[in-house]
Design a protein around this motif. Structure first.
Motif, PDB file in Angstrom:
ATOM      1  N   GLY A  90       1.023  -1.350   0.268  1.00 57.38           N
ATOM      2  CA  GLY A  90      -0.136  -0.092   0.093  1.00 57.38           C
ATOM      3  C   GLY A  90       0.757   0.854   0.000  1.00 57.38           C
ATOM      4  N   SER A  91       2.012   1.148   0.884  1.00 56.42           N
ATOM      5  CA  SER A  91       3.203   2.136   0.765  1.00 56.42           C
ATOM      6  C   SER A  91       3.584   2.774  -0.168  1.00 56.42           C
ATOM      7  CB  SER A  91       3.489   2.618   2.010  1.00 56.42           C
ATOM      8  OG  SER A  91       3.034   2.374   3.203  1.00 56.42           O
ATOM      9  N   ILE A  92       4.478   1.497  -1.129  1.00 57.06           N
ATOM     10  CA  ILE A  92       5.359   1.840  -2.557  1.00 57.06           C
ATOM     11  C   ILE A  92       3.818   2.305  -3.268  1.00 57.06           C
ATOM     12  CG2 ILE A  92       5.289  -0.424  -4.272  1.00 57.06           C
ATOM     13  CD1 ILE A  92       6.633  -2.231  -1.627  1.00 57.06           C
ATOM     14  N   PHE A  93       2.660   1.649  -3.341  1.00 49.59           N
ATOM     15  CA  PHE A  93       1.903   2.533  -4.296  1.00 49.59           C
ATOM     16  C   PHE A  93       1.304   3.940  -3.927  1.00 49.59           C
ATOM     17  CE2 PHE A  93      -0.550  -0.471  -6.867  1.00 49.59           C
ATOM     18  CZ  PHE A  93      -0.109  -1.814  -7.121  1.00 49.59           C
ATOM     19  N   ASN A  94       1.217   4.202  -2.865  1.00 48.62           N
ATOM     20  CA  ASN A  94       0.916   5.482  -2.131  1.00 48.62           C
ATOM     21  C   ASN A  94       2.215   6.497  -2.789  1.00 48.62           C
ATOM     22  OD1 ASN A  94      -0.785   5.102   0.289  1.00 48.62           O
ATOM     23  ND2 ASN A  94      -1.337   5.651  -1.241  1.00 48.62           N
ATOM     24  N   VAL A  95       3.820   5.936  -2.081  1.00 45.91           N
ATOM     25  CA  VAL A  95       4.763   6.828  -2.337  1.00 45.91           C
ATOM     26  C   VAL A  95       4.865   7.388  -3.853  1.00 45.91           C
ATOM     27  CG1 VAL A  95       7.175   7.134  -2.369  1.00 45.91           C
ATOM     28  CG2 VAL A  95       5.851   5.893  -0.623  1.00 45.91           C
ATOM     29  N   THR A  96       4.995   6.152  -5.276  1.00 46.77           N
ATOM     30  CA  THR A  96       4.870   5.879  -6.241  1.00 46.77           C
ATOM     31  C   THR A  96       4.160   6.398  -7.162  1.00 46.77           C
ATOM     32  OG1 THR A  96       5.137   3.758  -6.087  1.00 46.77           O
ATOM     33  CG2 THR A  96       4.246   4.475  -8.514  1.00 46.77           C
ATOM     34  N   THR A  97       3.355   6.933  -6.590  1.00 51.03           N
ATOM     35  CA  THR A  97       1.541   8.027  -6.857  1.00 51.03           C
ATOM     36  C   THR A  97       2.008   9.635  -6.395  1.00 51.03           C
ATOM     37  OG1 THR A  97      -0.060   7.984  -5.324  1.00 51.03           O
ATOM     38  CG2 THR A  97      -0.384   6.576  -6.730  1.00 51.03           C
ATOM     39  N   ILE A  98       2.345   9.621  -5.408  1.00 50.67           N
ATOM     40  CA  ILE A  98       3.162  10.626  -4.961  1.00 50.67           C
ATOM     41  C   ILE A  98       4.412  11.496  -6.102  1.00 50.67           C
ATOM     42  CG2 ILE A  98       5.086  11.942  -3.088  1.00 50.67           C
ATOM     43  CD1 ILE A  98       3.151  10.560  -1.099  1.00 50.67           C
ATOM     44  N   ILE A  99       5.454  10.758  -6.170  1.00 45.23           N
ATOM     45  CA  ILE A  99       6.355  10.295  -7.148  1.00 45.23           C
ATOM     46  C   ILE A  99       5.849  10.758  -8.460  1.00 45.23           C
ATOM     47  CG2 ILE A  99       8.472   9.273  -8.567  1.00 45.23           C
ATOM     48  CD1 ILE A  99       8.740   8.042  -5.406  1.00 45.23           C
ATOM     49  N   LEU A 100       4.780  10.207  -9.347  1.00 47.12           N
ATOM     50  CA  LEU A 100       4.544  10.866 -10.277  1.00 47.12           C
ATOM     51  C   LEU A 100       4.109  12.088 -10.595  1.00 47.12           C
ATOM     52  CD1 LEU A 100       2.843   6.586 -11.359  1.00 47.12           C
ATOM     53  CD2 LEU A 100       4.331   8.269 -12.763  1.00 47.12           C
ATOM     54  N   VAL A 101       3.312  12.359  -9.604  1.00 49.13           N
ATOM     55  CA  VAL A 101       2.468  13.311  -9.704  1.00 49.13           C
ATOM     56  C   VAL A 101       3.018  14.405  -9.496  1.00 49.13           C
ATOM     57  CG1 VAL A 101       0.955  15.326  -7.926  1.00 49.13           C
ATOM     58  CG2 VAL A 101       0.125  12.533  -8.776  1.00 49.13           C
ATOM     59  N   ASN A 102       4.081  14.502  -8.865  1.00 50.71           N
ATOM     60  CA  ASN A 102       5.409  15.285  -8.738  1.00 50.71           C
ATOM     61  C   ASN A 102       6.533  15.738 -10.199  1.00 50.71           C
ATOM     62  OD1 ASN A 102       4.503  17.483  -5.672  1.00 50.71           O
ATOM     63  ND2 ASN A 102       5.525  14.849  -4.763  1.00 50.71           N
ATOM     64  N   SER A 103       6.318  14.092 -10.392  1.00 46.17           N
ATOM     65  CA  SER A 103       7.427  14.566 -11.507  1.00 46.17           C
ATOM     66  C   SER A 103       5.767  15.143 -12.847  1.00 46.17           C
ATOM     67  CB  SER A 103       7.498  13.212 -12.307  1.00 46.17           C
ATOM     68  OG  SER A 103       8.499  12.660 -11.529  1.00 46.17           O
ATOM     69  N   ILE A 105       4.112  17.438 -12.531  1.00 44.53           N
ATOM     70  CA  ILE A 105       3.803  19.217 -12.346  1.00 44.53           C
ATOM     71  C   ILE A 105       5.239  19.449 -12.485  1.00 44.53           C
ATOM     72  CG2 ILE A 105       4.191  20.238 -10.633  1.00 44.53           C
ATOM     73  CD1 ILE A 105       1.483  18.825  -9.459  1.00 44.53           C
ATOM     74  N   LEU A 106       6.675  18.991 -12.316  1.00 42.25           N
ATOM     75  CA  LEU A 106       7.447  19.535 -12.904  1.00 42.25           C
ATOM     76  C   LEU A 106       7.873  19.347 -14.428  1.00 42.25           C
ATOM     77  CD1 LEU A 106      10.462  17.603  -9.721  1.00 42.25           C
ATOM     78  CD2 LEU A 106       9.797  20.158 -10.578  1.00 42.25           C
ATOM     79  N   GLN A 107       7.793  18.433 -15.040  1.00 39.94           N
ATOM     80  CA  GLN A 107       7.601  18.067 -16.545  1.00 39.94           C
ATOM     81  C   GLN A 107       6.316  19.233 -17.233  1.00 39.94           C
ATOM     82  OE1 GLN A 107       7.567  14.236 -17.818  1.00 39.94           O
ATOM     83  NE2 GLN A 107       8.483  13.606 -16.365  1.00 39.94           N
ATOM     84  N   GLY A 108       5.527  19.755 -16.140  1.00 39.89           N
ATOM     85  CA  GLY A 108       4.280  20.547 -17.091  1.00 39.89           C
ATOM     86  C   GLY A 108       2.755  19.561 -17.353  1.00 39.89           C
ATOM     87  N   ILE A 109       3.271  18.569 -17.405  1.00 39.67           N
ATOM     88  CA  ILE A 109       1.803  17.930 -17.825  1.00 39.67           C
ATOM     89  C   ILE A 109       1.045  18.170 -16.595  1.00 39.67           C
ATOM     90  CG2 ILE A 109       1.232  15.627 -17.896  1.00 39.67           C
ATOM     91  CD1 ILE A 109       4.031  14.888 -18.643  1.00 39.67           C
ATOM     92  N   LEU A 110       1.265  18.471 -15.417  1.00 41.47           N
ATOM     93  CA  LEU A 110       0.239  19.168 -14.850  1.00 41.47           C
ATOM     94  C   LEU A 110      -0.129  20.113 -14.250  1.00 41.47           C
ATOM     95  CD1 LEU A 110      -0.542  15.586 -12.763  1.00 41.47           C
ATOM     96  CD2 LEU A 110      -2.288  16.349 -14.217  1.00 41.47           C
ATOM     97  N   SER A 111      -0.776  20.955 -13.683  1.00 36.21           N
ATOM     98  CA  SER A 111      -0.642  22.482 -12.996  1.00 36.21           C
ATOM     99  C   SER A 111      -0.294  22.745 -12.422  1.00 36.21           C
ATOM    100  CB  SER A 111      -1.221  23.532 -13.772  1.00 36.21           C
ATOM    101  OG  SER A 111      -2.493  22.669 -14.468  1.00 36.21           O
ATOM    102  N   PRO A 112       0.057  22.759 -10.882  1.00 36.83           N
ATOM    103  CA  PRO A 112       0.309  22.705  -9.662  1.00 36.83           C
ATOM    104  C   PRO A 112      -1.374  23.491  -9.296  1.00 36.83           C
ATOM    105  CG  PRO A 112       1.866  24.002 -10.518  1.00 36.83           C
ATOM    106  CD  PRO A 112       1.322  23.915 -11.452  1.00 36.83           C
ATOM    107  N   ASN A 113      -2.591  22.978  -8.475  1.00 37.81           N
ATOM    108  CA  ASN A 113      -3.485  23.280  -7.909  1.00 37.81           C
ATOM    109  C   ASN A 113      -3.956  22.438  -6.662  1.00 37.81           C
ATOM    110  OD1 ASN A 113      -5.337  21.029  -7.710  1.00 37.81           O
ATOM    111  ND2 ASN A 113      -5.171  21.169 -10.120  1.00 37.81           N
ATOM    112  N   ILE A 114      -4.656  23.330  -5.912  1.00 36.17           N
ATOM    113  CA  ILE A 114      -5.134  22.667  -4.361  1.00 36.17           C
ATOM    114  C   ILE A 114      -5.639  21.108  -4.425  1.00 36.17           C
ATOM    115  CG2 ILE A 114      -7.096  23.632  -4.609  1.00 36.17           C
ATOM    116  CD1 ILE A 114      -4.605  23.613  -1.190  1.00 36.17           C
ATOM    117  N   MET A 115      -5.893  20.397  -4.929  1.00 32.99           N
ATOM    118  CA  MET A 115      -6.267  18.856  -5.889  1.00 32.99           C
ATOM    119  C   MET A 115      -5.050  18.386  -5.349  1.00 32.99           C
ATOM    120  SD  MET A 115      -9.231  19.429  -4.654  1.00 32.99           S
ATOM    121  CE  MET A 115     -10.304  21.626  -4.554  1.00 32.99           C
ATOM    122  N   LEU A 116      -4.872  19.026  -6.532  1.00 32.83           N
ATOM    123  CA  LEU A 116      -2.995  17.911  -6.051  1.00 32.83           C
ATOM    124  C   LEU A 116      -2.260  18.089  -4.645  1.00 32.83           C
ATOM    125  CD1 LEU A 116      -1.766  18.845  -9.976  1.00 32.83           C
ATOM    126  CD2 LEU A 116      -2.996  16.060  -9.366  1.00 32.83           C
TER     127      LEU A 116
END
Length: 162
Positions: A90-103, A105-116
């Motif tokens: 469970g924690s492996i999947f959560n940490v993976t999604t944290i890394i994906l979301v931040n990646s 955002i850094l690559q400009g694929i997602l824009s930072p917002n309050i929900m993310l």
């Protein structure tokens, strides 16, 4: 300061974002449990069961935590490492999604917002408390406590893996 205009953000996060984090966490346990060949039942939320979707049971209060029951993952058959992977899944999947979301955002694929931000916040929160070594009042261990007991060959009062 938290104001009345922030209530929609709170409700959105509490009723949609947090349950999504719980589902991702439980899916991590499911993934590794299936990899080890055991049967899994997952409860999302508490209270009367409203519906079943695959191995997921959705409770009336779906936004209120979740847990998983494993069947067929015996220590002598699968070994410590596999059991530890199931507990940490469970924690492996959560940490993976944290890394994906931040990646993203850094690559400009997602824009930072309050929900993310809230998604990542709830994910970090969930990982922290699932890995914190403690036992619930019903005798079941947190994932972190279960891993420590596996490492040091200690038995659980209530073992979530049958």
């Amino acid at each position: 300061m938290f104001g009345f205009e922030d209530m929609w953000k709170f409700l959105f996060s509490f009723l949609l974002v947090f349950p999504l984090v719980v589902i991702i966490h439980q899916s991590g346990h499911l993934f590794f449990a299936k990899l080890c060949g055991c049967n899994v039942e997952i409860q999302i939320g508490i209270g009367k069961r409203l519906c079943k979707i695959g191995p997921f049971y959705i409770g009336k209060l779906y936004f209120f935590d979740g847990w998983i029951t494993y069947k067929g993952l015996h220590q002598e058959k699968n070994g410590k490492v596999k059991r530890i992977l199931v507990y940490l899944g469970g924690s492996i999947f959560n940490v993976t999604t944290i890394i994906l979301v931040n990646s993203f955002i850094l690559q400009g694929i997602l824009s930072p917002n309050i929900m993310l931000y809230q998604f990542v916040y709830f994910s970090v929160y969930y990982v922290f408390f699932s890995l914190f070594p403690a036992e619930y009042t019903n005798g079941c261990p947190t994932d972190g406590q279960a891993v420590l007991k596996m490492i040091f060959n200690r038995r659980f009062e209530k073992d979530p893996i049958n």
